[in-house]
Structures are given as structure tokens and as C-alpha cells.
Design an enzyme around this catalytic site. Structure first.
Site, PDB file in Angstrom:
ATOM      1  N   SER A 233     -26.018   6.392  47.516  1.00  0.00           N
ATOM      2  CA  SER A 233     -25.805   7.806  47.759  1.00  0.00           C
ATOM      3  C   SER A 233     -27.102   8.639  48.378  1.00  0.00           C
ATOM      4  CB  SER A 233     -25.529   8.582  46.336  1.00  0.00           C
ATOM      5  OG  SER A 233     -26.624   7.865  45.368  1.00  0.00           O
ATOM      6  N   HIS A 263     -21.295   2.158  42.216  1.00  0.00           N
ATOM      7  CA  HIS A 263     -22.363   2.879  42.216  1.00  0.00           C
ATOM      8  C   HIS A 263     -22.203   3.892  40.839  1.00  0.00           C
ATOM      9  CE1 HIS A 263     -25.896   5.135  43.256  1.00  0.00           C
ATOM     10  NE2 HIS A 263     -25.572   5.764  44.395  1.00  0.00           N
ATOM     11  N   HIS A 309     -27.761  -4.822  38.660  1.00  0.00           N
ATOM     12  CA  HIS A 309     -28.282  -3.720  39.319  1.00  0.00           C
ATOM     13  C   HIS A 309     -28.772  -4.521  40.815  1.00  0.00           C
ATOM     14  CE1 HIS A 309     -31.021  -0.387  40.543  1.00  0.00           C
ATOM     15  NE2 HIS A 309     -30.125   0.185  39.957  1.00  0.00           N
ATOM     16  N   ARG A 318     -33.692   3.924  31.733  1.00  0.00           N
ATOM     17  CA  ARG A 318     -33.083   4.971  31.571  1.00  0.00           C
ATOM     18  C   ARG A 318     -32.063   4.925  30.643  1.00  0.00           C
ATOM     19  NH1 ARG A 318     -30.768   5.989  37.654  1.00  0.00           N
ATOM     20  NH2 ARG A 318     -30.389   3.705  37.273  1.00  0.00           N
ATOM     21  N   ASP A 366     -25.756   3.549  33.405  1.00  0.00           N
ATOM     22  CA  ASP A 366     -24.245   3.918  33.360  1.00  0.00           C
ATOM     23  C   ASP A 366     -23.717   3.221  31.977  1.00  0.00           C
ATOM     24  OD1 ASP A 366     -24.182   5.634  35.767  1.00  0.00           O
ATOM     25  OD2 ASP A 366     -23.913   3.481  36.868  1.00  0.00           O
TER      26      ASP A 366
HETATM   27  N1  CMX Z   1     -19.918  -8.184  36.118  1.00  0.00           N
HETATM   28  C1  CMX Z   1     -19.523  -9.323  36.849  1.00  0.00           C
HETATM   29  N2  CMX Z   1     -20.254  -9.662  37.904  1.00  0.00           N
HETATM   30  C2  CMX Z   1     -21.405  -9.089  38.405  1.00  0.00           C
HETATM   31  C3  CMX Z   1     -21.803  -8.184  37.732  1.00  0.00           C
HETATM   32  C4  CMX Z   1     -21.435  -7.574  36.622  1.00  0.00           C
HETATM   33  N3  CMX Z   1     -21.876  -6.532  35.969  1.00  0.00           N
HETATM   34  N4  CMX Z   1     -23.069  -7.712  38.494  1.00  0.00           N
HETATM   35  C5  CMX Z   1     -23.054  -8.556  39.463  1.00  0.00           C
HETATM   36  N5  CMX Z   1     -22.046  -9.501  39.615  1.00  0.00           N
HETATM   37  C6  CMX Z   1     -21.725 -10.431  40.528  1.00  0.00           C
HETATM   38  C7  CMX Z   1     -21.353  -9.725  42.047  1.00  0.00           C
HETATM   39  O1  CMX Z   1     -20.067  -9.094  41.970  1.00  0.00           O
HETATM   40  C8  CMX Z   1     -21.452 -10.868  42.610  1.00  0.00           C
HETATM   41  O2  CMX Z   1     -20.407 -11.845  42.644  1.00  0.00           O
HETATM   42  P1  CMX Z   1     -20.011 -12.487  44.009  1.00  0.00           P
HETATM   43  O3  CMX Z   1     -21.128 -13.052  44.872  1.00  0.00           O
HETATM   44  O4  CMX Z   1     -19.004 -13.420  43.602  1.00  0.00           O
HETATM   45  O5  CMX Z   1     -19.605 -11.181  44.879  1.00  0.00           O
HETATM   46  C9  CMX Z   1     -22.761 -11.571  42.061  1.00  0.00           C
HETATM   47  O6  CMX Z   1     -22.950 -11.152  40.736  1.00  0.00           O
HETATM   48  C10 CMX Z   1     -24.396 -11.311  42.565  1.00  0.00           C
HETATM   49  O7  CMX Z   1     -24.241  -9.901  42.699  1.00  0.00           O
HETATM   50  P2  CMX Z   1     -25.762  -9.371  42.079  1.00  0.00           P
HETATM   51  O8  CMX Z   1     -26.768  -9.866  43.020  1.00  0.00           O
HETATM   52  O9  CMX Z   1     -26.101  -9.736  40.877  1.00  0.00           O
HETATM   53  O10 CMX Z   1     -25.432  -7.866  42.243  1.00  0.00           O
HETATM   54  P3  CMX Z   1     -25.539  -6.878  43.578  1.00  0.00           P
HETATM   55  O11 CMX Z   1     -26.961  -6.582  43.868  1.00  0.00           O
HETATM   56  O12 CMX Z   1     -24.793  -7.520  44.517  1.00  0.00           O
HETATM   57  O13 CMX Z   1     -24.815  -5.777  43.013  1.00  0.00           O
HETATM   58  C11 CMX Z   1     -24.156  -4.126  41.354  1.00  0.00           C
HETATM   59  C12 CMX Z   1     -25.353  -4.754  42.061  1.00  0.00           C
HETATM   60  C13 CMX Z   1     -24.767  -2.972  40.396  1.00  0.00           C
HETATM   61  C14 CMX Z   1     -23.211  -3.487  42.292  1.00  0.00           C
HETATM   62  C15 CMX Z   1     -23.428  -5.194  40.588  1.00  0.00           C
HETATM   63  O14 CMX Z   1     -24.306  -5.683  39.500  1.00  0.00           O
HETATM   64  C16 CMX Z   1     -22.242  -4.636  39.568  1.00  0.00           C
HETATM   65  O15 CMX Z   1     -21.100  -4.507  40.414  1.00  0.00           O
HETATM   66  N6  CMX Z   1     -22.268  -4.058  38.466  1.00  0.00           N
HETATM   67  C17 CMX Z   1     -21.448  -3.401  37.662  1.00  0.00           C
HETATM   68  C18 CMX Z   1     -21.127  -1.917  38.373  1.00  0.00           C
HETATM   69  C19 CMX Z   1     -22.318  -1.087  37.751  1.00  0.00           C
HETATM   70  O16 CMX Z   1     -22.614  -1.157  36.614  1.00  0.00           O
HETATM   71  N7  CMX Z   1     -22.596  -0.197  38.983  1.00  0.00           N
HETATM   72  C20 CMX Z   1     -23.795   0.726  38.522  1.00  0.00           C
HETATM   73  C21 CMX Z   1     -25.086   0.508  39.270  1.00  0.00           C
HETATM   74  C22 CMX Z   1     -26.073   1.582  38.883  1.00  0.00           C
HETATM   75  C23 CMX Z   1     -25.562   2.718  39.645  1.00  0.00           C
HETATM   76  O17 CMX Z   1     -25.702   2.637  40.845  1.00  0.00           O
HETATM   77  O18 CMX Z   1     -25.173   3.766  39.122  1.00  0.00           O
END
Ligand code: CMX
Length: 433
Positions: A233, A263, A309, A318, A366
Site C-alpha cells: 500500500s 495485505h 510477513h 503490534r 492482523d
Molecule cells: N500460511 C501458509 N503459507 C504461508 C504463510 C501462511 N501464513 N505465509 C507464507 N506462506 C507460504 C507462502 O505462500 C509461500 O508459499 P509458495 O512458495 O508455495 O508460494 C512460502 O510460504 C514462502 O513465503 P514467505 O517468504 O514466507 O512469505 P512472503 O514474504 O512471500 O509473503 C505474506 C508474506 C504476508 C504475504 C505471507 O506470509 C502470507 O500470505 N501470510 C498470510 C496473509 C497475511 O497475514 N497477510 C498480512 C501481512 C501483514 C499485512 O500486510 O497486513
């Protein structure tokens, strides 16, 4: 506004001088290298933007000008905006000046309400929030001044002017959306005595003295304010504003990114996740039952919302701040209890999931925020990202004001094609031999 303007001016000059001096001393310095992995992983970790409003340490979380979450969690959103944009907390008189400016500017134009009321009730509140902000774009003082021939040195002043006009209206706009979509549609007037969080609570139509709900809203507006420059964002708002599209365009665009489930929408997703757990397993599921539920969710190819994250590698401070609030105000809440049980099981599961592929198994903000709103009776969880958004606009505004003050150019990284990559990588291999 004089006090705020003078402080922002001083900060911009100081930051600009520092950058100039660093550049003079290290004109050819390398900040990092770009790997193939960076290209494939959403530019993760690539240092490509300057942002001085805040900084996220992977192991300690959010810092705003040297202050960590426990240092500022009890401040007000007004104080936090001042801190983000000037780098210092306001004195009493500085805070009074800012608060009174915001109160003067808080009225949302009638045409915005008319437009919002005309939308179908199936619309998501984040879409209304983004549209409401975009609809006010014609109010931009920056745009008007630019059309008249604004000097580059003055860009930041009118970005700040627009920012104050926008921030002042956000509680009213956001609360009005809640009333239109989920209540009888009556817009509740602001109370000039109240601050941003007080007004938000009053205008939503909740009893302001309902066991800490106003306090929760204040904390909500503080904790989500900024998370450095590279998140979806903030980065989007920076890119848009770098084209000199005014702050209304930039904030609306940034919020469209916040509305994604990976996000800001993750707070809605979390509550949905918890209510589904309660619907399936009852209000007091055991830790074992939750563990099985989480495993099934992962087996179904879904993410666990609120965990993981892109930068953090520990429990989000937080999250901890909200947990402290919950323990003080509503320790018996079944939602909070389930958040705690998830905290007991999810990190261990994610640590080994997909062969340890998840970079951060710990909860982010979150994972808990929505459960507290739910406890206080705000059960329309589609609305939670709007609450996040009100706060995050403070960061967009501060970041863009400073970027314009530093004369940062239009943001335009280079993309490459598969064939370019192939040629480049092959030529490197040949050179290596
Ligand atoms: N549940 C399941 N799988 C997860 C996960 C979770 N909470 N977090 C990461 N992973 C997976 C990813 O989907 C990715 O899988 P693939 O390689 O098969 O696509 C793998 O683990 C590696 O990802 P990562 O390096 O750990 O995470 P990223 O930096 O790519 O993404 C984020 C970060 C936040 C998008 C991811 O952890 C996620 O999807 N979390 C759940 C959604 C969430 O809580 N988002 C809010 C974040 C805070 C905010 O911005 O408000």
C-alpha cells in the site's frame, strides 16, 4: 499550521543535506546486488527506496524515528502523524495547533455522501473508502497550485496541505460508510471537542464509553499508521504520488493495495477464519482441535491469515500491543481465547510446513486486531480493513510529503523479458568460464 510547516521544512532540509553529503562522499557506492531470486520473489529484500518516516527491523518490528511500538502505543493518531512527518513528537502547543487544524477541515462534502449512497449494498467497504477519497480529488490544493505554475520547492507544502485536509475527513468518511452499509444510513455529526479517535467512535454510532472501545480505536489508528516504504500500500501510494498525482489519487491507490487478502484484508480474513472455527468447533475449541483445523486449512492449499510477513521474523510487536489490550479489557472473550490458541499451535506448524519454506511463522498485526473489534460489537468484519486504512493514510501522507520535499523523481524501475534474462545469464556464464 506555522509550527508544523516550520518543523517539516527543517526536517526536509536536514534529510536532504544528509543525503547530499552521503552522495558526495560515496558517489559510486553499491547498496546491494540484485539477484535472480530477487526478481522471482517480488523484489523481497531489495533496497530500492528511501523512507525516513519509519523503519521495520526484522527482529524488533516497527520503529518511528527511534521509537519502538511500546514507546508510542499510548499516543494519539494526531501525535503519531506529527511524529511521522516531522521526526519528533509534538509539544503541547504543536499538538493543539495540529488538532485544531484537523477539526476545522473535517467536513466531508455532500457530493461524496450522495455518490456513496448511490452504490449497491453488495459493494465492499474498502471500495467505498477508496472511491470516497478519490471523489474528493477535485479539492486538491496541490493540483490547483500546480496548474497555476507551482515551484518545485513548494510541492511538499501543498502535499501536506492536501494531507491535512484528507486526514481530517477520514473518521467522518469511514464512519459514514459504516452507517450507510451496515446501519440505517444516518450520518452522525462530529463533536468538535473530540479527537480523531473519539470522533470515529462517536460517528460509528458506538457508545464512546463502552469499556474501552474508544481506547481500542485510538490504539488501532496508531498501530497501523506506517510500516516503512516497501509494503504494497505505501509503495503504491509512493509510486502514484511520484508522478505528481495528488495525495487523493495516491491514498486511494494505496488503499486499493491494502484491500488485498495478503495485505490489509488479512484482518478480515482472520476474523472470518476464527468465526469459521467457532461455527465448526464451537466457541471453546481445544488446542488439538485447532491444530487439526489449521492442518486442514493448509492441506486445502490456503494460507493461515495473520501469520507470516515479508520483513518481520518475530512476533509482530503490534500483535503484542493488541494482546496486552485484550488481556486488560476482555480476557474472557472467546475470540481472544481462540487467537491465543492459534498462537500456541500455528508457529510450530508453519516452521516445518512445506519443508520450512515459510520465512516467518509468527503472527502479524492482523492475527488479533479484528477479534478485539468483534468483541466490542463491530461484527461486520468486512469493515476492519477500513479501520486499518484510516491509519495507514497517515503514513502515505507523511511519506509523500517528505518525498516531494526531497525532490524525489518519478519512480520507474526497469523490467526485463525472459529472452533478456536468458541472454544476460548466458553471457555471464560464458564470461565466468
Ligand atoms: N500460511 C501458509 N503459507 C504461508 C504463510 C501462511 N501464513 N505465509 C507464507 N506462506 C507460504 C507462502 O505462500 C509461500 O508459499 P509458495 O512458495 O508455495 O508460494 C512460502 O510460504 C514462502 O513465503 P514467505 O517468504 O514466507 O512469505 P512472503 O514474504 O512471500 O509473503 C505474506 C508474506 C504476508 C504475504 C505471507 O506470509 C502470507 O500470505 N501470510 C498470510 C496473509 C497475511 O497475514 N497477510 C498480512 C501481512 C501483514 C499485512 O500486510 O497486513
Amino acid at each position: 499550521m506555522e509550527k508544523l510547516l516550520a518543523k517539516v521544512d527543517r526536517r526536509i532540509k536536514k534529510l536532504g543535506d544528509e543525503l547530499q553529503q552521503l552522495y558526495t562522499e560515496h558517489p559510486d557506492a553499491t547498496i546491494g546486488e540484485i539477484t535472480f531470486q530477487n526478481l522471482l520473489s517480488g523484489m523481497r529484500g531489495m533496497k530500492s527506496l528511501i523512507c525516513n518516516t519509519s523503519f521495520v527491523d526484522p527482529y524488533r518490528g516497527l520503529f518511528i524515528s527511534g521509537l519502538e511500538v511500546p514507546d508510542f502505543e499510548h499516543k494519539t493518531p494526531e501525535e503519531i502523524f506529527f511524529l511521522l512527518v516531522t521526526g519528533t513528537l509534538p509539544s503541547k502547543s504543536e499538538l493543539e495547533e495540529l488538532s485544531s487544524e484537523l477539526k476545522k477541515r473535517s467536513k466531508v462534502p455532500e457530493y461524496v455522501w450522495k455518490m456513496l449512497r448511490s452504490l449497491p449494498k453488495t459493494i465492499h467497504p474498502m471500495t467505498m473508502f477508496s472511491l470516497g477519497i478519490l471523489a474528493m480529488e477535485g479539492e486538491s490544493v496541490f493540483k490547483k497550485k500546480y496548474e497555476e505554475g507551482l515551484h518545485k520547492d513548494e510541492y511538499w507544502k501543498y502535499t501536506l496541505e492536501d494531507s491535512l485536509n484528507l486526514i481530517a475527513k477520514l473518521p467522518s468518511l469511514a464512519a459514514g460508510i459504516y452507517r450507510i452499509l451496515f446501519m440505517n444510513g444516518d450520518i452522525i455529526d462530529s463533536d468538535q471537542q473530540l479527537d480523531l479517535a473519539g470522533n470515529l467512535t462517536q460517528r460509528l454510532g458506538f457508545n464512546r464509553h463502552n469499556q474501552g472501545f474508544e481506547e481500542l480505536n485510538r490504539l488501532y489508528l496508531v498501530l497501523h499508521c506506517d510500516h516503512e516504504g516497501g509494503n504494497v500500500s505505501a509503495f503504491t501510494s509512493r509510486v502514484v504520488n511520484s508522478a505528481l498525482s495528488n495525495i487523493y489519487y495516491a491514498a486511494s491507490a494505496g488503499l486499493n493495495g491494502l484491500a488485498g487478502p495478503l495485505h490489509g484484508l488479512a484482518n478480515q480474513e482472520c476474523l472470518h477464519f476464527i468465526t469459521n472455527i467457532h461455527d465448526t468447533l464451537g466457541n471453546k475449541p481445544s488446542v488439538d482441535e485447532i491444530r487439526k483445523y489449521v492442518m486442514k486449512t493448509l492441506d486445502d492449499g490456503k494460507v493461515i491469515p495473520g501469520y507470516g510477513h515479508a520483513v518481520l521474523r518475530v512476533t509482530d510487536p503490534r500483535f503484542t500491543a493488541f494482546m496486552k489490550f485484550g488481556d486488560k479489557h476482555c480476557p474472557e472473550s472467546p475470540y481472544l481465547q481462540t487467537v491465543k490458541k492459534l498462537y500456541e499451535v500455528v508457529p510450530d506448524i508453519l516452521k516445518t510446513y512445506k519443508g520450512g519454506k515459510v520465512s516467518n511463522p509468527w503472527p502479524n498485526v492482523d492475527a488479533i486486531s479484528g477479534s478485539l473489534l468483534y468483541h466490542y460489537g463491530m461484527t461486520h468484519y468486512e469493515y476492519y480493513t477500513v479501520m486499518f486504512g484510516i491509519s495507514r493514510v497517515l503514513g502515505f501522507c507523511a511519506q509523500n510529503t517528505i518525498a516531494r520535499g526531497l525532490h524525489q523523481p518519478i519512480i520507474r524501475p526497469k523490467s526485463v523479458t525472459n529472452s533478456w534474462l536468458k541472454e544476460h545469464l548466458e553471457s555471464q556464464t560464458v564470461a565466468g568460464h
